[in-house]
Write a protein that holds these residues in place. Structure first.
Motif, PDB file in Angstrom:
ATOM      1  N   ASP A 124       0.761  -1.176  -0.033  1.00 51.48           N
ATOM      2  CA  ASP A 124       0.158  -0.154   0.073  1.00 51.48           C
ATOM      3  C   ASP A 124       0.843   1.639   0.082  1.00 51.48           C
ATOM      4  N   VAL A 125       0.826   2.149  -0.850  1.00 49.49           N
ATOM      5  CA  VAL A 125       1.809   3.170  -1.073  1.00 49.49           C
ATOM      6  C   VAL A 125       1.233   4.647  -0.550  1.00 49.49           C
ATOM      7  N   SER A 126      -0.034   4.413  -0.260  1.00 49.23           N
ATOM      8  CA  SER A 126      -0.678   5.643   0.264  1.00 49.23           C
ATOM      9  C   SER A 126       0.107   6.569   1.372  1.00 49.23           C
ATOM     10  N   GLU A 127       0.416   6.017   2.278  1.00 44.58           N
ATOM     11  CA  GLU A 127       1.479   6.539   3.156  1.00 44.58           C
ATOM     12  C   GLU A 127       2.754   7.483   2.862  1.00 44.58           C
ATOM     13  N   LEU A 128       3.388   7.016   1.697  1.00 46.20           N
ATOM     14  CA  LEU A 128       4.389   7.583   0.990  1.00 46.20           C
ATOM     15  C   LEU A 128       4.116   8.502  -0.090  1.00 46.20           C
ATOM     16  N   ALA A 129       2.835   8.768  -0.346  1.00 46.20           N
ATOM     17  CA  ALA A 129       2.225   9.701  -1.124  1.00 46.20           C
ATOM     18  C   ALA A 129       1.383  10.514  -0.354  1.00 46.20           C
ATOM     19  N   TYR A 130       1.650  10.987   0.766  1.00 47.11           N
ATOM     20  CA  TYR A 130       0.694  11.962   1.784  1.00 47.11           C
ATOM     21  C   TYR A 130      -0.816  11.184   1.605  1.00 47.11           C
ATOM     22  N   ARG A 131      -0.989  10.639   2.431  1.00 46.89           N
ATOM     23  CA  ARG A 131      -2.215   9.798   2.382  1.00 46.89           C
ATOM     24  C   ARG A 131      -3.482  10.738   2.950  1.00 46.89           C
ATOM     25  N   ASP A 132      -3.418  11.728   3.273  1.00 43.77           N
ATOM     26  CA  ASP A 132      -4.582  12.466   3.840  1.00 43.77           C
ATOM     27  C   ASP A 132      -4.936  13.733   2.915  1.00 43.77           C
ATOM     28  N   HIS A 133      -4.641  13.974   1.822  1.00 49.31           N
ATOM     29  CA  HIS A 133      -4.714  14.842   0.965  1.00 49.31           C
ATOM     30  C   HIS A 133      -5.957  14.711   0.144  1.00 49.31           C
ATOM     31  N   VAL A 134      -6.847  15.511   0.277  1.00 49.81           N
ATOM     32  CA  VAL A 134      -8.215  15.677  -0.626  1.00 49.81           C
ATOM     33  C   VAL A 134      -8.286  17.205  -0.934  1.00 49.81           C
ATOM     34  N   LEU A 135      -9.107  17.483  -1.776  1.00 55.60           N
ATOM     35  CA  LEU A 135      -9.389  18.825  -2.114  1.00 55.60           C
ATOM     36  C   LEU A 135     -10.522  19.585  -1.208  1.00 55.60           C
ATOM     37  N   GLY A 136     -10.502  20.523  -0.797  1.00 62.91           N
ATOM     38  CA  GLY A 136     -11.438  20.906   0.354  1.00 62.91           C
ATOM     39  C   GLY A 136     -11.264  20.524   1.762  1.00 62.91           C
ATOM     40  N   VAL A 192      10.109   8.602  -4.065  1.00 61.66           N
ATOM     41  CA  VAL A 192       9.545   9.991  -4.421  1.00 61.66           C
ATOM     42  C   VAL A 192       7.907   9.505  -4.614  1.00 61.66           C
ATOM     43  N   GLY A 193       6.903  10.247  -3.857  1.00 63.10           N
ATOM     44  CA  GLY A 193       5.597  10.069  -3.779  1.00 63.10           C
ATOM     45  C   GLY A 193       4.822  11.097  -4.530  1.00 63.10           C
ATOM     46  N   LEU A 194       3.767  10.884  -5.309  1.00 61.90           N
ATOM     47  CA  LEU A 194       2.684  11.858  -5.710  1.00 61.90           C
ATOM     48  C   LEU A 194       1.510  11.697  -5.328  1.00 61.90           C
ATOM     49  N   ASN A 195       0.751  12.668  -4.945  1.00 62.83           N
ATOM     50  CA  ASN A 195      -0.741  12.441  -4.484  1.00 62.83           C
ATOM     51  C   ASN A 195      -1.325  13.600  -5.540  1.00 62.83           C
ATOM     52  N   TRP A 196      -1.926  13.022  -6.597  1.00 58.42           N
ATOM     53  CA  TRP A 196      -2.221  13.979  -7.678  1.00 58.42           C
ATOM     54  C   TRP A 196      -3.697  14.069  -7.870  1.00 58.42           C
ATOM     55  N   SER A 197      -4.338  15.047  -7.856  1.00 53.09           N
ATOM     56  CA  SER A 197      -5.837  15.309  -7.956  1.00 53.09           C
ATOM     57  C   SER A 197      -6.178  14.916  -9.468  1.00 53.09           C
ATOM     58  N   HIS A 198      -7.014  13.995  -9.507  1.00 59.15           N
ATOM     59  CA  HIS A 198      -7.393  13.309 -10.911  1.00 59.15           C
ATOM     60  C   HIS A 198      -7.974  14.399 -11.879  1.00 59.15           C
ATOM     61  N   VAL A 199      -8.486  15.524 -10.829  1.00 56.99           N
ATOM     62  CA  VAL A 199      -9.396  16.446 -11.714  1.00 56.99           C
ATOM     63  C   VAL A 199      -8.484  17.136 -12.614  1.00 56.99           C
ATOM     64  N   ILE A 200      -7.058  17.185 -12.422  1.00 58.62           N
ATOM     65  CA  ILE A 200      -6.073  17.945 -13.411  1.00 58.62           C
ATOM     66  C   ILE A 200      -5.403  16.947 -14.291  1.00 58.62           C
ATOM     67  N   GLY A 201      -5.955  15.450 -14.399  1.00 58.76           N
ATOM     68  CA  GLY A 201      -5.421  14.679 -15.409  1.00 58.76           C
ATOM     69  C   GLY A 201      -5.368  13.206 -14.748  1.00 58.76           C
ATOM     70  N   ASP A 202      -5.504  12.215 -15.775  1.00 56.79           N
ATOM     71  CA  ASP A 202      -5.213  10.966 -15.347  1.00 56.79           C
ATOM     72  C   ASP A 202      -3.753  10.436 -15.248  1.00 56.79           C
ATOM     73  N   ALA A 203      -3.836   8.962 -14.972  1.00 55.02           N
ATOM     74  CA  ALA A 203      -2.591   8.486 -14.699  1.00 55.02           C
ATOM     75  C   ALA A 203      -1.405   8.523 -15.594  1.00 55.02           C
ATOM     76  N   PHE A 204      -1.849   8.788 -17.036  1.00 49.06           N
ATOM     77  CA  PHE A 204      -0.779   8.794 -18.054  1.00 49.06           C
ATOM     78  C   PHE A 204      -0.396  10.281 -17.948  1.00 49.06           C
ATOM     79  N   SER A 205      -1.290  11.381 -17.694  1.00 54.83           N
ATOM     80  CA  SER A 205      -0.702  12.784 -17.365  1.00 54.83           C
ATOM     81  C   SER A 205       0.306  12.684 -16.155  1.00 54.83           C
ATOM     82  N   THR A 206      -0.186  12.041 -15.138  1.00 54.15           N
ATOM     83  CA  THR A 206       0.795  11.805 -14.109  1.00 54.15           C
ATOM     84  C   THR A 206       2.293  11.280 -14.331  1.00 54.15           C
ATOM     85  N   SER A 207       2.398   9.978 -15.032  1.00 56.85           N
ATOM     86  CA  SER A 207       3.617   9.788 -15.447  1.00 56.85           C
ATOM     87  C   SER A 207       4.406  10.523 -16.413  1.00 56.85           C
TER      88      SER A 207
END
Length: 539
Positions: free
Chosen positions: A116-128, A151-166
């Motif tokens: 589970d990678v969530s703790e290495l990508a700032y688990r608690d981040h949500v918008l609002g 190196v972890g990223l917590n990427w809001s899906h509203v700005i792009g999909d997983a391909f945009s992330t990579s």
């Protein structure tokens, strides 16, 4: 021991150049349909990363340059007064950065957290709920006690999909590696196609963008080796993605019994996803609906239905039905820093619905195969859930049973190699020695790699440390021979310290045999001191 993070520090990185005032990015209906979802990406680097000379400030500086071009990512959500529709104001608010240290090695973390990678990508981040102040991206740098780094990223899906992330991450690496990005041009309004009939009914209410589940959701990963993947595709008579989806669908149907999923959602992408101009949410969505008992169906029939994808979807919410996402073509191992690629890259999806989601990703480059990262509902502990799914997949196919194994430790488990391979690795480990032209760091990497391949025959961490101490070059062995070490990394660190002390001594000889301490006072070197002591003993 429980895996924990400590020494957590927060900072913010903003674009290196100011974005033109009043620049905005309009969100499509597809973007807004993704607002409850977040992509967690984590890239693991082994202890060789520490030898690159890169420090976190270097990564931050490169990120600042990247945000000058990806200025949308550094913006904040606002709403249009006339219809309350959200958009992104490109105000250079920046991305948040988290720095942390782990009390475990990378291997221990992956094992304890079930990948589970969530703790290495700032688990608690949500918008609002303070939407206008919420960063769209969190970065997390984590140091491990083995010398590894993530190196972890917590990427809001509203700005792009997983391909945009990579793509974003790989562009970041290009800047770190001092490659030019002058050919990249991102317009204020990115060219994102919106299908007219898709996502018409979008909920624009609320400033706290997260999903509330009715059941506990758990995330874990399974590794399918290339050999086992060949068996699965042969059994399903389909390509890897379709074969794995069919196999998982049938497996979950057996586990859930009367509650087996009759509908699944398939999420795929076009062929232009690696172009930076396609930043956004461009996934193609379809649904497969059946009226028969899935657990009794053949994987060939299920794979064929998934391949045909007869029903187009007019709505998309990860986990609204059991969802399969094809990320096979995402260049996850393009995040190369100074010639070093991550030893493992893993993506996960959070904010998904109660039916769950399964991501099909590239496997680690040295092992090929596929990596399955799943977030599924469970009323049981994670261990039992993942074990049930593994056993169910293993039991498909009769005499040719594909074995799904948990993601291998970074040092690599032997279980992916044949008995002949293992014997060869055991023999090589028995005779391993540091070469004259081999640095301690490179020898450590080779030693750990062989130890991982050889499996349990290499003994405990204490026994491995003893082996390392006796097989290191004589210039270190003569000094370390009477020392005790708890693990190999500790012995390697001691050898590196010896090397640095010798370098200091040699440098001081070129300065008249004297060296200055940090407060400016001259100190005698060991060679001079020994010479003086020898003279005294002769009197």
């Amino acid at each position: 021991m429980e895996a924990k993070l400590s020494n957590i520090r927060l900072s913010t990185v903003v674009p290196g150049q100011m974005t033109v005032e009043n620049t905005v990015h309009h969100l499509t209906n597809t973007d807004l349909a993704m607002k409850h979802h977040y992509i967690k990406a984590v890239y693991f680097f082994n202890n060789e990363f520490a030898e690159l000379g890169l420090i976190i400030s270097d990564l931050k500086t490169a990120m600042s340059h990247l945000l000058s071009r990806y200025f949308t990512v550094a913006g904040r959500i606002r709403r249009r007064p006339e219809d309350n529709r959200p958009f992104i104001k490109c105000n250079d608010g920046g991305v948040r950065v988290v720095e942390a240290e782990s009390n475990t090695s990378i291997d221990e973390w992956v094992e304890m957290k079930h990948s589970d990678v969530s703790e290495l990508a700032y688990r608690d981040h949500v918008l609002g709920p303070d939407l206008q102040f919420s960063p769209l991206l969190f970065l997390q740098f984590t140091k491990f006690k083995c010398g590894g780094f993530s190196v972890g990223l917590n990427w809001s899906h509203v700005i792009g999909d997983a391909f945009s992330t990579s793509t974003f991450v790989n562009m970041w690496a290009q800047i770190v590696n001092c490659k030019t990005l002058s050919h990249i041009s991102i317009s204020t309004k990115l060219q994102i196609s919106e299908r007219p009939s898709t996502f018409q009914n979008i909920d624009l209410v609320g400033n706290h963008w997260f999903n509330v589940n009715n059941t506990k959701m758990v995330t874990f990963s399974l590794h399918i080796s290339s050999k086992n993947l060949d068996q699965i595709t042969s059994k399903a008579n389909a390509k890897p993605f379709q074969a794995l989806c069919a196999t998982i669908w049938k497996s979950l149907a057996k586990i859930r019994a009367q509650l087996e999923p009759k509908t699944v959602t398939i999420c795929t992408y076009g062929s232009q996803k690696n172009e930076i101009k396609s930043q956004g949410n461009n996934q193609r969505v379809s649904k497969v609906v059946v009226d028969f008992t899935v657990s009794e169906a053949s994987v060939i029939d299920l794979a064929e239905l998934i391949t045909v994808k007869q029903n187009n979807s007019d709505a998309m919410f990860y986990g609204e039905t059991l969802t399969f996402v094809n990320l096979e073509e995402a260049k996850l191992y393009g995040f190369e820093l100074k010639g070093h690629k991550p030893v493992l890259a893993n993506y996960a999806m959070t904010g998904v619905g109660d039916e769950g989601v399964a991501l099909v990703l590239q496997g680690p480059e040295n092992y090929r195969g596929r990596l399955l990262t799943m977030t599924l509902p469970s009323d049981q502990p994670l261990e039992r859930n993942s074990k049930s799914l593994e056993e169910s997949i293993d039991n498909l196919g009769g005499s040719q049973r594909p074995k799904a194994s948990k993601v291998p430790p970074i040092s690599c488990r032997f279980e992916y190699f044949s008995a002949a391979d293992k014997n060869a690795f055991v023999k090589e480990y028995a005779t391993i020695r540091q070469r004259d032209d081999e640095s301690v760091t490179k020898y450590l990497a080779r030693f750990l790699r062989l130890a991982g391949f050889a499996g349990s025959s290499v003994g405990t961490s204490l026994e491995q440390a003893e082996k390392f101490k006796w097989t290191i070059h004589y210039r270190y062995r003569s000094i370390l021979i009477n020392e005790k070490f708890t693990d190999v990394a500790q012995a390697a660190d001691a050898a590196k310290n010896i090397k640095m002390e010798r370098q200091d001594f040699l440098a001081s000889k070129s300065d008249g045999g004297k060296k200055r301490s940090r407060d400016g006072q001259q100190i005698q070197q060991m060679g001079q001191l020994n010479q003086q002591q020898g003279g005294n003993s002769g009197n």
